[in-house]
Design a protein around this motif. Structure first.
Motif, mmCIF file in Angstrom:
data_model
loop_
_atom_site.group_PDB
_atom_site.id
_atom_site.type_symbol
_atom_site.label_atom_id
_atom_site.label_comp_id
_atom_site.label_asym_id
_atom_site.label_seq_id
_atom_site.Cartn_x
_atom_site.Cartn_y
_atom_site.Cartn_z
ATOM 1 N N TRP A 1 36.936 51.123 38.982
ATOM 2 C CA TRP A 1 37.962 50.651 40.451
ATOM 3 C C TRP A 1 38.899 52.067 40.443
ATOM 4 C CZ3 TRP A 1 43.077 49.143 40.539
ATOM 5 C CH2 TRP A 1 43.599 48.805 42.068
ATOM 6 N N PHE A 2 39.521 52.329 39.729
ATOM 7 C CA PHE A 2 40.652 53.318 39.942
ATOM 8 C C PHE A 2 41.027 53.973 38.429
ATOM 9 C CE2 PHE A 2 45.226 54.736 41.142
ATOM 10 C CZ PHE A 2 44.505 55.684 42.099
ATOM 11 N N TRP B 1 43.872 43.560 40.018
ATOM 12 C CA TRP B 1 42.813 43.769 41.203
ATOM 13 C C TRP B 1 41.664 43.661 40.914
ATOM 14 C CZ3 TRP B 1 45.014 45.526 45.850
ATOM 15 C CH2 TRP B 1 46.469 45.721 45.868
ATOM 16 N N GLN B 2 41.256 43.519 39.426
ATOM 17 C CA GLN B 2 39.671 43.457 39.254
ATOM 18 C C GLN B 2 39.296 42.167 38.914
ATOM 19 O OE1 GLN B 2 36.731 45.431 38.566
ATOM 20 N NE2 GLN B 2 37.715 46.342 40.490
ATOM 21 N N ARG C 1 38.522 38.349 38.588
ATOM 22 C CA ARG C 1 38.108 37.041 39.144
ATOM 23 C C ARG C 1 38.510 35.970 38.570
ATOM 24 N NH1 ARG C 1 34.583 36.523 43.208
ATOM 25 N NH2 ARG C 1 33.691 34.836 42.223
ATOM 26 N N LYS C 2 38.765 34.916 39.071
ATOM 27 C CA LYS C 2 38.780 33.588 38.256
ATOM 28 C C LYS C 2 37.693 33.550 37.328
ATOM 29 C CE LYS C 2 39.631 31.178 41.846
ATOM 30 N NZ LYS C 2 39.259 30.017 42.530
#
Lengths: 455, 794
Positions: free
Chosen positions: B712-713, B681-682, B684-685
């Motif tokens: 994030w979590f 979920w974190q 990015r390309k």
């Protein structure tokens, strides 16, 4: 449901007491209940706590009746819930905060706070019955509570201190718990209605005695010598507990993780590019000359009825060519197309070519496929195939239609004519590679065999 | 000309020629900006043609230009009334209904012929009726005003109606319709509609575009050339004696000039060639149109088509193609300063995570453009810095962007242009995200609400607002302990959750509001509220989540027909189409992510609101999602278990927890999810490093926001702690104190400072009679506050 009632329900469940509930679950109350855990209860203020404590202490000297009357007059009804809960905590606590006489007053308060209700709805019923049957309970206490439960008003006429002093254990016959329960609880619903985590509730008060190691907590020296380390004031503690004990109690807590925020998605941040300058437009068709369009429209109307003169035909074609949008305004609709095809095929071809980008074009094609076969319709289709790219399904459908028309025609002469026409048409299509014969092989072959006599 | 029209009386003819002359004068005055004079002339026409809707329309236009569009809403009403009146007139004129229906939507092509036709003396009063009811210009103008008022969705739907029947519309208007539709589609992320428009412009580019401005004088051969199908067709027509078709093969087919290999490129070159032809050929009878600013010239349009294609490719994340396309566009622009081109180049680099280059390009664009774009510049810089994780810098730029928009706002009278330059509605969404990321839900929710006027159709907006509410209501969960009494009488009273925010909550930040927002989001995601029932068979299919719109249109016969996109010739632009398809796949995936978040949030919010039944339904929906992430499955299980507890069904509750138990020992739990599950979920390309000299480009690791990957979590270990704590709570409630104790001890070691776990642990200690241990735990926990009960009052 009133707020008061609701708190009452919740409170009852927290005390783990049996409650003859019509079993309206808290959670069916739904969103009105702000949170299953989070309700904040009123605290008993210091003055009220003082009044209450003094009433408890009055058990030493005044008849219980009087104390009860005072209680009901001095303390507002809205606080009764909190007070009863505080009293319960005091009663349950070890070391025993209350002196025996005070405890009896406290029982009387609990019993009478809800005496106006049916006895089985008194939330403290099970507490009282438990006390009355518990072996650890002092006999005098047991007897007093039994008197309360049985509704004996005599005991209320004297002070509790007197009652204890005059108590004669031999005169009493103590019932076991199950009998008492039968007596008082038979109408009650044994199922607790609250969340099962909360059903396991216990007091939220932890004794944390502060005195030197090795000392006996029960030694009277702590009470007598105020300055000694570990000494404390019983009154102060009781007052504090009355004020701060909450209805909530302590129960196993569910750990409810907060859901994470969704990470910012790709392209979620708004990147702004400069846009075009958009300004309102002037309507150039104001007072515009519409005569040429009107002339074409008139000619089209004529063209539906019969062939146009060469000069008229030329005019239509010229106007349509000079104004590419005119074709959309010349009054032609798919329904009228067959007439135009029959009477003026050249105009029909030109109009259809110009309508190729129109959203209506497929409708025109459908009409063309379904109209009666004729030299003119074939001519139109043939010219269209050479001028623009037609959808293959349309061409196929058209050919199939041609062939079946040939088969169905009754008049031999007309049939011969039509068959020849179709042959020429097919030849042209094949020569121009408009169709692939393989796609229509069966139909074409059947056609050739059936009409092989015609040459 | 050989006219068959009924000869009208001389006075009629005079009147018409007079009004035509006046109309011409009025237009000239309008273009010169002499609005007062223009209105005078228009009123003269009105004297002669009372209540003519088109005259009234133009008067409304001029008057609003005159006062700088001070009251766009009133203008909108006026236009709408005129439009309705035209439609009424058309119906009452009693023409053949079939024809009429076409006409209402359509326009003739007379626009640019006004001047040319002045010489023509053929006047047919009957003809006037036929063309007079056209409302396309009025509709376009309504759309323009809506666009400037940022009512993008309404604007979009009006333009859609125009676009569905665009062929008959006058070319000048049609081009404007297309460009506005492109702008709106891109703002609203309707990528496929934008691609349709591009396709359309390229398709008709072959004929209509080219011929514009040459009415009547086009060599016939060339004309047919353009409608000829692209493969050079043999011209041996069987039955033809048609003069038009006899010359099908032009001397130079445009296609023969272009040896490019892909269809895509040939199409562009078609445009290129035709544009060039148009430029070289002077239009003889339309001297006026050369100076008509309202007409978008073909070369201009050609460049725009290129740039919009880049834009669509960026939006659909086909970055490789976008890069190729932007190069071609820059070639066509040939050094002309074109801020859109630079912005797009910068956006491309931004999308490729080439942030340094993106910044450079942005700076270049601003140095050569007017001040109007500076707000955009700041906003885009803000985006870049946000992606770099530099929230503070980002915040500075966003607020600069907003600040740059506001002075224009105060300017009185407000110019229409300034309306649209004021993009603060768009910036405020970014601001909202930023505030949310920096833990300021109150500010964030305000921003999101402002942005709502534009983004209300996006589920993500509603999720973000709900996130604000959830963040706001988050408990500062400290345990208060009242110390009561002294010495041997000392007692500790534990007060749970008294820290809940009981202050009257802003209704826009309440959890109830969050619930409504989440339901909105679900609705927009096509998972209607009714689906949130307890039906075990219910399944939310991922395939139901579609973003495309492509609605069918109902024609005059009441039959639904396809949207016209490529219905006759198929879509020629394969590249765009495949990008769109891929993009729609991506959107589907993103919607899946959004849906998971929405359902988890919904279950959470329902639990907070005490509605266990609905919470359970939401959690179960979440658990049934195909390809649900393990992180969200964990949340779904925890929420479902809690809901079952609240509903007094401990068996079902423990089933949800026991799925994580491995082996014999009931406290032997697995990690609910792995580090990778969480990282998905974190990430990015990675930075697209195909530039050899970009070694100074900040790499992603260095530039992550401080600890963002951790924030994030919960880490998997912590999730395991939660699981154990909840298992402990259940065992405790069931009376299995040994198991409860074991579990809670492990939980405490994993998440020592969670107040709920501490409370559960204390509970267990107390029930087990370990009062000392309980007191010790209270004293050791950092989240416990000791308050001197009555002592303070002494």
């Amino acid at each position: 449901m009133h707020t008061q009632d609701k708190r009452y329900y919740e409170f009852l469940s927290n005390q783990n007491l049996v409650w003859n509930s019509t079993s309206i679950s808290l959670f069916q109350i739904g969103d009105n209940n702000h949170s299953s855990y989070g309700c904040k209860y009123k605290m008993i203020g210091k003055p009220t706590a003082a009044v209450l404590y003094s009433l408890l202490k009055d058990g030493e000297k005044r008849p219980v009746e009087e104390i009860l009357t005072d209680f009901f007059t001095k303390i507002h009804q809205s606080l009764r819930l909190e007070i009863c809960s505080a009293v319960v905590i005091l009663l349950k606590d070890t070391p025993k905060f209350l002196k025996p006489a005070e405890r009896l007053v406290a029982f009387a308060l609990l019993h009478h706070s809800y005496s106006s209700l049916q006895s089985s709805t008194n939330p403290y019923l099970s507490l009282l019955t438990n006390v009355a049957t518990d072996e650890k309970t002092e006999n005098s206490e047991k007897a007093f509570v039994l008197h309360l439960l049985s509704g004996n008003k005599e005991v209320l006429k004297s002070s509790t201190a007197d009652y204890i002093n005059k108590f004669d254990p031999s005169s009493h016959n103590f019932l076991p718990l199950d009998q008492l329960q039968k007596q008082y609880r038979d109408k009650t619903n044994p199922d607790p209605f609250n969340c099962f985590l909360k059903n396991a509730v216990i007091r939220n008060v932890i004794p944390d005695p502060d005195f030197p190691r090795g000392c006996d907590a029960n030694s009277p020296e702590f009470d007598l010598v105020k300055s000694k380390i570990g000494s404390g004031d019983r009154d102060e503690t009781i007052m504090g507990l009355l004020q701060f004990s909450s209805l909530e109690g302590l129960y196993p807590h569910w750990t409810r993780p907060c859901p994470p925020r969704l990470p910012v998605l790709e392209g979620e941040l708004v990147w702004v590019n400069p846009d075009n300058t958009h300004e309102p437009l002037w309507d150039l068709r104001m007072c515009a000359d519409t005569s040429r369009g009107a002339a074409v429209r008139d000619l089209i109307v004529k063209a539906l009825k019969g062939p146009l003169a060469p000069s008229q035909q030329e005019q239509v074609l010229l106007e349509l060519t000079s104004d590419l949008k005119l074709v959309y305004h010349c009054g032609l609709t798919p329904r009228k197309l067959p007439e135009l095809v029959e009477n003026n095929p050249l105009i029909a071809v030109e109009v259809l070519i110009k309508l190729m980008n129109s959203s209506d074009i497929s409708e025109y094609f459908m009409v063309l496929v379904n109209m009666d076969m004729s030299l003119h319709s074939m001519e139109v289709v043939n010219q269209l195939t050479t001028a623009v790219e037609l959808p293959t399904e349309f061409v196929h459908m058209y050919i199939t239609n041609c062939i079946s028309s040939c088969e169905n025609i009754k008049d031999k002469y007309m049939q011969n004519r039509l068959v020849r026409l179709v042959c020429v048409f097919l030849q042209s299509l094949i020569r121009n590679k408009i169709i692939n014969v393989q796609d229509l092989f069966i139909e074409v072959q059947a056609f050739c065999i059936e009409f092989s006599r015609i040459r | 000309m050989d006219s068959l029209s009924v000869a009208s009386s001389a006075s009629d003819a005079d009147l018409i020629s007079v009004t035509q002359t006046l109309a011409k004068d009025a237009y000239v005055l309008f273009q010169l900006g002499k609005y007062a004079d223009c209105v005078k002339v228009l009123n003269q026409i009105l004297d002669k043609k009372a209540d003519d809707p088109k005259v009234l329309h133009n008067i409304a236009i001029v008057e609003n230009f005159q006062d700088g569009f001070s009251n766009p809403k009133r203008f909108l009403e006026a236009l709408d009334n005129l439009k309705k009146r035209s439609e009424r007139l058309a119906h009452s004129s009693g023409e053949n209904a079939e024809v009429l229906d076409n006409r209402i939507k359509s326009v003739g092509n007379k626009g640019n012929n006004v001047v040319a036709n002045l010489a023509s003396t053929i006047n047919n009063p009957q003809g006037i009726a036929a063309d007079d009811f056209d409302v396309s210009v009025a509709m376009f103008n309504i759309a323009v005003i809506l666009y400037h008022l940022h009512e993008y969705e309404k604007c979009f739907s009006i333009l859609e109606r125009l676009y569905q029947n665009i062929e008959p519309i006058d070319e000048r208007v049609a081009r404007h319709v297309c460009l506005l539709l492109l702008d709106v589609s891109l703002v609203c992320h309707h990528a496929s509609r934008a691609a349709d428009v591009i396709n359309y412009l390229e398709r008709v580019g072959g004929n209509n575009l080219v011929n514009q401005g040459d009415s009547g004088n086009i060599p016939q051969q060339q004309l047919t050339n353009l409608v000829t199908k692209s493969t050079s067709a043999p011209s041996n027509a069987m039955l033809s004696s048609d003069p038009i078709n006899s010359d099908t093969n032009g001397p130079e087919s445009p296609l023969s000039l272009t040896p490019e290999e892909t269809l895509f490129e040939t199409l562009i070159s078609t445009l290129d060639v035709s544009g060039a032809q148009n430029l070289t050929r002077p239009s003889n009878d339309l001297s006026k149109s050369q100076t008509d600013e309202s007409f978008i010239s073909t070369p201009d349009l050609r460049l725009k088509v290129h740039l919009y294609k880049v834009w669509i490719l960026i939006l659909t994340r086909n970055l490789k193609a976008a890069k190729r396309e932007v190069k071609m566009a820059m070639n066509i622009a040939r050094g002309k300063d074109y801020s859109l081109a630079l912005f797009l180049k910068s956006q491309l680099e931004y999308a490729r995570n080439n942030h340094r280059k993106a910044i450079k390009l942005l700076m270049a664009s601003v140095s050569q453009t007017e001040t109007g774009t500076s707000a955009l510049y700041y906003n885009n810089l803000g985006c870049i810095y946000y992606q770099l994780g530099k929230y503070q810098t980002s915040a500075v730029f966003f607020s600069k962007a907003l600040g740059n928009s506001s002075p224009q706002r105060k300017e009185i009278p407000m110019k229409l242009l300034n309306f649209s330059q004021d993009k603060s509605v768009l910036f405020s969404y970014n601001c909202g995200l930023l505030y949310l990321a920096s833990g300021k839900p109150v500010l964030a929710v305000r921003c999101f609400q402002q942005a709502g006027s534009v983004f209300f159709k996006r589920s993500l907006l509603w999720l973000r607002i709900a996130e604000c509410c959830i963040m706001f209501s988050e408990k500062k969960a400290d345990i208060n302990v009242q110390i009561i009494g002294r010495g041997k009488w000392r007692q500790l009273v534990i007060e749970c959750w008294n820290s809940r925010n009981l202050v009257q909550v802003d209704p826009n930040l309440s959890l109830k509001f969050a619930k409504s927002c989440l339901l909105n989001a679900l609705h927009l995601l096509d998972c209607l509220d009714e689906n949130l029932n307890l039906d075990p068979n219910f399944n939310i299919q991922g395939s139901n989540l579609k973003t495309g719109q492509g609605l069918g249109q109902v024609n005059s016969n009441g039959e639904a027909k396809e949207t016209k996109v490529g219905n006759s010739s198929g879509s020629p632009n394969l590249l765009l189409q495949s990008s769109i398809n891929e993009y729609e796949g991506l959107c589907g995936k993103e919607n899946q992510m959004i849906l998971q978040a929405v359902l988890a949030d919904l279950a959470f919010v329902y639990l907070e609101l005490g509605n266990a039944v609905k919470a359970l339904a939401a959690a179960r929906c979440l658990l049934r999602l195909p390809e649900c992430s393990r992180v969200y499955i964990f949340l779904g299980n925890i929420y479902a278990a809690e809901a079952y507890c609240l509903l007094n069904q401990p068996k079902q509750a423990s089933e949800h927890l026991s799925s994580y138990i491995s082996g014999q020992n009931s406290n032997n739990t697995e990690l609910p999810y792995s580090q990778e599950d969480r990282d998905v979920w974190q990430t990015r390309k990675a930075v697209d490093l195909d530039e050899p000299n970009s070694n100074n480009t900040p790499t992603f690791d260095q530039t992550l926001p401080q600890g963002s990957s951790d924030s994030w979590f919960m880490k998997p270990e912590e999730a395991r702690g939660v699981l154990l704590a909840d298992m402990a709570a259940m065992s405790a409630a069931e009376g299995d104190m040994e198991r409860a104790h074991e579990a809670v001890t492990m939980a405490l070691s994993l998440i020592p400072d969670n107040p709920e776990v501490v409370l559960t642990a204390i509970y267990i200690d107390l029930v087990r009679g370990k009062t000392q241990d309980a007191v010790l735990k209270l004293k050791q926990c950092s989240r416990v506050r000791f308050l001197p009960g009555t002592l303070a009052e002494k």
